[in-house]
Each structure stands twice: as C-alpha cells, then as structure tokens.
Design a protein around this motif. Structure first.
Motif, PDB file in Angstrom:
ATOM      1  N   ILE A 116       4.592  -6.348  -9.645  1.00 51.20           N
ATOM      2  CA  ILE A 116       3.369  -6.197  -8.850  1.00 51.20           C
ATOM      3  C   ILE A 116       2.798  -4.784  -8.908  1.00 51.20           C
ATOM      4  O   ILE A 116       1.750  -4.519  -8.304  1.00 51.20           O
ATOM      5  N   GLY A 117       3.456  -3.868  -9.646  1.00 50.22           N
ATOM      6  CA  GLY A 117       2.924  -2.531  -9.833  1.00 50.22           C
ATOM      7  C   GLY A 117       2.944  -1.702  -8.562  1.00 50.22           C
ATOM      8  O   GLY A 117       3.246  -2.194  -7.470  1.00 50.22           O
ATOM      9  N   PRO A 118       2.606  -0.403  -8.674  1.00 53.08           N
ATOM     10  CA  PRO A 118       2.588   0.446  -7.479  1.00 53.08           C
ATOM     11  C   PRO A 118       1.530   0.054  -6.460  1.00 53.08           C
ATOM     12  O   PRO A 118       1.716   0.287  -5.272  1.00 53.08           O
ATOM     13  N   HIS A 119       0.432  -0.557  -6.904  1.00 55.23           N
ATOM     14  CA  HIS A 119      -0.573  -0.978  -5.925  1.00 55.23           C
ATOM     15  C   HIS A 119       0.025  -1.975  -4.943  1.00 55.23           C
ATOM     16  O   HIS A 119       0.061  -1.747  -3.731  1.00 55.23           O
ATOM     17  N   GLY A 120       0.526  -3.083  -5.451  1.00 57.38           N
ATOM     18  CA  GLY A 120       1.140  -4.070  -4.575  1.00 57.38           C
ATOM     19  C   GLY A 120       2.451  -3.585  -3.987  1.00 57.38           C
ATOM     20  O   GLY A 120       2.767  -3.862  -2.824  1.00 57.38           O
ATOM     21  N   GLY A 121       3.217  -2.833  -4.788  1.00 54.90           N
ATOM     22  CA  GLY A 121       4.516  -2.358  -4.320  1.00 54.90           C
ATOM     23  C   GLY A 121       4.427  -1.520  -3.064  1.00 54.90           C
ATOM     24  O   GLY A 121       5.260  -1.649  -2.149  1.00 54.90           O
ATOM     25  N   ILE A 122       3.413  -0.668  -2.970  1.00 54.63           N
ATOM     26  CA  ILE A 122       3.279   0.176  -1.774  1.00 54.63           C
ATOM     27  C   ILE A 122       2.654  -0.602  -0.618  1.00 54.63           C
ATOM     28  O   ILE A 122       3.012  -0.389   0.549  1.00 54.63           O
TER      29      ILE A 122
END
Length: 408
Positions: free
Chosen positions: A300-306
C-alpha cells in the motif's frame, strides 16, 4: 544556476536513467543514509537557484516576480519547531475547528466548522482523487488551502509542518507529533486489546480485503490538545465491520477521536529505504507506484501505510481521514516527497513540472477503472465550499502560480 548544483542534478538524472542509484547500506531502513540527506540538500539548492534565476530574468524585463528568494517560505518538520511554534500551530487548528462551517447544511448537515469544510470536500471526491492523475496536484492545493485558512482566518504566522515518516518510525506514538504533551497533535488512543484493521475496497472498487498489523492504541485519545476533540462526519467506508455514518458520512455523527499508532506499519511502509527509493524513481509513474503502492494488495506504499499508522477513527477511514489533525502533517510529507522529486529532475528539462504520467494512475478514474482519459493540466481542482478552486497546471510547481514555498 550554480554549476555544482547543475552538475550534481545532471549526474543524478544520468545515474537513475542508467539504473545506477544511491544505495541504502542500512538494511533495516531505520538509519538515514547519507545519500538521502544529500538528495534533499541538492533539491533545496536547486530550488533556490531556480527562484533566483527566475527573479533576475523577470526583473531584467521590468516584471516584478511573485516568488523570490527572500519570499520563499520553508515548511519544516514538526519536531524541529520550537514549543512555541508547535503550540501556535495547534491553537490555529483548534481555532479552525471553532469557526462556523461554510458548507450549507443542505449539502452536509454534519459539517459544523471550517475544519469540517475540508473533510466534506475530501469525502465527496475521494473516489476521483486517489489512484488518479489528479491525486498529487489535488492534495497539494488542498494542503495549501488548509494552511492558508490557518493563516488568514486564525492568525497563524507559520507554515504547514510535515511528518518526516522514517524519523520516528519505530515509535511514532512517542514522537513530538503524538507524545500527548501540550505541543503535540494529541496522544495515541488508549490501549484496548484488538486485532489489526482489515481494509476493504469501497463500493464499486475491485480488490480483496487486506489485514494489517495492529497498533498500540485503538481507543479514544485522552492526552494532549485534541483529547476532547469531537469528530462530526463519517465514517464512510474502507474498514471491515465499520458501519457507515448517516447520509453517506455527511450527516451529523458526533464522537470522540480514536487512534491506533504504532511502529509496525511505519517501519514496514515508510522507512528510510522506502523514501530513498521513492526519490530516485525515473518518472512520475514509477514514483507514484512506490508512493501509493497497488490498491487492495499488501503493498500500500507510504501513502496508505501512514494513514493506517494513524488508524482509528477517522484516521483509518480513507474518506474522512482529514478529520484527524495528523492527516495534514502526513500529506505535508507527501507533498514534500513530490516537490523534492520534481526538483531532482533533469536540469535541462522541466517535464517533472508538466508530466502527469501515462500509467494506470494517470487517468481520470481510480486506477483507470472504468477506463477513462488521461488527466490533463487544464482540469479543475475543485475545493467545494472549503476554498477556491484552481487548475492542475497552476499547482505543478511549489514556486509557481500562487505558491512560493519549499521544504527544509
């Protein structure tokens, strides 16, 4: 432009295109590699040089430039602000939450404040502003207009701070952002034994449910400036076993702020290795694939991860996530990554300030489903009742149009 900056940027562009990229020698991703710090400094120098050159050129022609080196504002990492600066930001956010909404009750009866105006705009457009070509420009303008509201309507004299994801990756809940002191954005939610969230696709979007690791909270936020904050809107959708609020999330549904902060998601999706890999991508399609991952897969990448590092309610709801003050420092960092990546482009070409890509995320619909045209620079960025609208073209550079800012 300074020769050193020009030469350094040219070398980086050539290296990336040749497949030779800076390496992160720290395999755990938790220590900042020198290559990353060098890239960030190089980007800042490049921007200052470009603004200076543009200023000189315009003055030669008798034109007063809008953005000059002396006017260039720098957004800063939240923990680097003094206590007084952090408190001023917190107080401005609370001020925005106290001002009356501009959104008519006929549109969103749950909107009770200027802060809520921004949430309504995000709810109404979520499925068209994610995994689409407008995602980065739209959110750049969204964060800028939020910052502008804090400054113009609440007397804030600083600029929007950002959350440097890897800096506190192992324990975001003890960072200056979330340690629960008077200068933070409030603490973590109270600990409640729980399983991690399961994210599910919104209606009409293909994909499988994805289980994610639990954080160290899950309950109500009881410490810090937002301990008594009321969430008015949502939820809408995106989490299993979460009932939607009234009127598709636009109705009045008062409840407390919840969070589920912890290091598991942060260290997995937004560590130093990920940030370095993000900044050396050769084109915008590759950049966005690292940044946003693949919808409804574990990547989910850093966008979704954060977003899911924040978790809770409304932070864990894709639609109403701007209702947690942490949204804005996260998307400050999202914009920072894009702005730095743009500045690190080929110095002999400005394509990173005009190119929205040609891959699946470059279209007008979520992941190009259904099939749709590519997003173009003349499309409108609609802010609803929250703020004025603009076009994609006008927000592609942080030193062009209405903008004159960069990041430290």
């Amino acid at each position: 432009m300074k020769v050193a900056s020009l030469f350094g940027t040219a070398l980086l562009a050539a290296a990336v295109q040749a497949g030779v990229v800076p390496r992160d020698e720290n395999t755990d991703g938790l220590t900042e590699p020198p290559a990353l710090a060098d890239l960030v400094e190089q980007a800042k120098a490049q921007i200052i040089d470009e603004v200076s050159e543009n200023e000189a050129e315009l003055r030669k022609r008798g034109v007063t430039p809008k953005c000059t080196v002396s006017k260039l504002a720098f957004r800063r990492e939240y923990g680097s602000l003094t206590k007084a600066q952090r408190l001023a930001y917190v107080n401005a956010v609370k001020c925005l939450q106290s001002l009356p909404a501009r959104t008519p009750a006929s549109v969103a009866p749950g909107a009770k404040s200027r802060f809520d105006d921004f949430i309504v705009t995000h709810i109404q457009q979520t499925l068209s502003i994610h995994y689409s070509g407008i995602f980065q420009p739209w959110h750049r303008w969204f964060v800028y207009q939020y910052e502008k509201a804090l400054r113009d309507e609440c007397g804030y004299t600083g600029y929007q701070p950002y959350w440097d994801w890897p800096l506190y990756a192992t324990s975001p809940e003890t960072s200056p952002l979330f340690n629960g002191d008077p200068y933070s954005l409030g603490g973590n939610g109270e600990w409640i034994p729980h399983e991690g969230p399961i994210i599910v696709p919104p209606p009409g979007v293909a994909g499988d449910p994805i289980p994610l690791p639990a954080g160290t909270g899950s309950g109500f936020v009881t410490t810090g400036p937002f301990a008594n904050m009321t969430v008015n809107l949502g939820p809408v959708g995106g989490l299993a076993d979460t009932a939607p609020g009234p009127l598709g999330g636009l109705g009045y549904n008062p409840r407390g702020l919840k969070r589920d902060l912890g290091g598991a998601m942060n260290t997995r999706y937004a560590n130093y290795t990920t940030v370095l890999r993000l900044l050396i991508q050769p084109n915008v399609d590759a950049f966005r694939h690292v940044s946003e991952g693949v919808p409804y897969t574990p990547e989910i990448g850093p966008h979704g991860g954060i977003h899911y590092t924040i978790g809770g309610d409304p932070g864990g709801d894709l639609f109403t996530s701007p209702g947690d003050p942490a949204f804005w420092v996260h998307h400050g960092q999202m914009d920072r990554m894009w702005a730095i990546w743009q500045a690190l482009g080929n110095p002999f070409s400005n394509t990173r300030y005009t190119d929205l890509g040609s891959g699946r995320y470059a279209h007008q619909t979520w992941d190009n489903d259904p099939v749709s045209p590519l997003t173009n620079l003349d499309e409108v960025i609609d802010m609803g009742y929250a703020a004025p609208s603009t076009t994609v073209r006008d927000v592609m550079s942080t030193t062009g149009g209405e903008f004159c800012y960069f990041y430290l």
